[in-house]
Design a protein around this motif. Structure first.
Motif, short mmCIF file in Angstrom:
data_model
loop_
_atom_site.label_atom_id
_atom_site.label_comp_id
_atom_site.label_asym_id
_atom_site.label_seq_id
_atom_site.Cartn_x
_atom_site.Cartn_y
_atom_site.Cartn_z
N VAL A 154 0.82 -1.23 0.00
CA VAL A 154 0.00 0.00 0.00
C VAL A 154 0.84 1.27 0.00
O VAL A 154 0.29 2.36 -0.05
CB VAL A 154 -1.00 0.02 1.18
N ALA A 155 2.17 1.11 0.05
CA ALA A 155 3.04 2.30 0.02
C ALA A 155 2.81 3.05 -1.28
O ALA A 155 2.88 2.47 -2.37
CB ALA A 155 4.50 1.89 0.17
N SER A 156 2.53 4.33 -1.16
CA SER A 156 2.14 5.10 -2.34
C SER A 156 3.32 5.76 -3.05
O SER A 156 3.19 6.22 -4.17
CB SER A 156 1.12 6.17 -1.95
N SER A 157 4.48 5.78 -2.42
CA SER A 157 5.61 6.43 -3.07
C SER A 157 6.87 5.58 -2.94
O SER A 157 6.98 4.71 -2.07
CB SER A 157 5.86 7.81 -2.44
N SER A 158 7.80 5.89 -3.80
CA SER A 158 9.09 5.20 -3.76
C SER A 158 9.81 5.47 -2.45
O SER A 158 10.47 4.59 -1.90
CB SER A 158 9.98 5.63 -4.93
N LEU A 159 9.66 6.68 -1.94
CA LEU A 159 10.31 7.04 -0.68
C LEU A 159 9.75 6.19 0.47
O LEU A 159 10.52 5.67 1.29
CB LEU A 159 10.11 8.53 -0.38
N THR A 160 8.45 6.03 0.51
CA THR A 160 7.83 5.22 1.56
C THR A 160 8.33 3.78 1.49
O THR A 160 8.66 3.18 2.50
CB THR A 160 6.29 5.27 1.44
N ARG A 161 8.39 3.24 0.27
CA ARG A 161 8.90 1.87 0.10
C ARG A 161 10.37 1.78 0.50
O ARG A 161 10.79 0.82 1.13
CB ARG A 161 8.68 1.40 -1.34
N ALA A 162 11.14 2.81 0.15
CA ALA A 162 12.56 2.82 0.51
C ALA A 162 12.77 2.85 2.02
O ALA A 162 13.69 2.23 2.55
CB ALA A 162 13.26 4.00 -0.14
N LEU A 163 11.88 3.56 2.72
CA LEU A 163 11.99 3.63 4.18
C LEU A 163 11.71 2.28 4.84
O LEU A 163 12.12 2.04 5.98
CB LEU A 163 11.04 4.70 4.73
N LEU A 164 11.03 1.40 4.14
CA LEU A 164 10.77 0.05 4.66
C LEU A 164 11.98 -0.89 4.44
O LEU A 164 12.02 -1.97 4.99
CB LEU A 164 9.53 -0.55 3.99
N GLY A 165 12.94 -0.44 3.64
CA GLY A 165 14.08 -1.27 3.28
C GLY A 165 14.84 -1.88 4.45
O GLY A 165 15.08 -3.09 4.47
N PRO A 166 15.25 -1.08 5.45
CA PRO A 166 16.00 -1.67 6.56
C PRO A 166 15.22 -2.77 7.29
O PRO A 166 15.78 -3.81 7.65
CB PRO A 166 16.27 -0.47 7.48
N GLU A 167 13.93 -2.52 7.50
CA GLU A 167 13.10 -3.55 8.15
C GLU A 167 13.01 -4.80 7.27
O GLU A 167 13.07 -5.92 7.77
CB GLU A 167 11.70 -3.00 8.45
N GLN A 168 12.89 -4.58 5.98
CA GLN A 168 12.81 -5.70 5.04
C GLN A 168 14.08 -6.54 5.08
O GLN A 168 14.02 -7.76 5.14
CB GLN A 168 12.58 -5.15 3.63
N PHE A 169 15.25 -5.89 5.08
CA PHE A 169 16.51 -6.62 5.13
C PHE A 169 16.67 -7.37 6.45
O PHE A 169 17.15 -8.50 6.49
CB PHE A 169 17.70 -5.69 4.88
#
Length: 189
Positions: A106-121
């Motif tokens: 549901v992340a609407s922007s690339s920035l929002t998705r990028a901010l999830l990166g550390p948690e994803q890793f």
């Protein structure tokens, strides 16, 4: 019921090496393959036998159905503590991964998705650690399977232990699949 062991020309055994099963399948399937002028029904029977025997949980169930039908239908006993202890960890980790994946969808922007990166890793590392734990438990279960098989061949069959181990393999197989699915989902960008 078709005896998968007999279909592949293998002695009935709880513990079989995958290479031995594949070699037996290959030896019989070459002439039965429809592309080589063989019988498609026979090839299907051989393929079903291979799938059954390669997967320990399916092999155990099939073995029990052939050797001790009453044990195959009886509910297994309590889940071993080593496996029971994994339920909470598996559920909690899968829930956290699924939550992150839902937020990412549901992340609407690339920035929002990028901010999830550390948690994803970090979650990817946790899932890899969990998968390694499940694989370690699978190695232990295979050792237990060899022990039960040896005792069975020595004349001390233990259908209850085999049925319980079949249940253990069922959970380990499910967790392996869940971990691999989550790793794949976490690797998508």
């Amino acid at each position: 019921m078709t005896d998968a062991f007999a279909s592949l020309g293998l002695k009935r055994s709880l513990s079989l090496e995958e290479e031995k099963i594949i070699a037996a399948f290959d030896a019989r399937a070459a002439g039965a393959h429809p592309d080589a002028g063989g019988d498609s029904a026979r090839f299907g029977e051989l393929e079903a036998a291979r799938r059954t025997l390669v997967e320990p949980r399916l092999r155990l169930r099939h073995f029990l159905e052939l050797e001790c039908p009453e044990a195959a239908t009886r509910a297994p006993g309590a889940i071993p503590s080593t496996i029971a202890a994994e339920f909470a960890a598996a559920g909690e980790l899968c829930a956290r991964v699924d939550g992150l994946l839902a937020r990412r969808r549901v992340a609407s922007s690339s920035l929002t998705r990028a901010l999830l990166g550390p948690e994803q890793f970090a979650l990817r590392d946790e899932v890899e650690t969990w998968l390694a734990r499940v694989q370690s438990l699978t190695v232990e279960a295979n050792r237990a399977l060899e022990t039960i098989d040896r005792r069975w061949r020595e004349g001390s069959p233990d259908p209850a232990a085999a049925a319980q181990l079949q249940q253990v393999f069922m959970y380990l197989s499910r967790w392996t699949e869940q971990a691999r699915e989550r790793l794949f989902a976490l690797s998508e960008t």
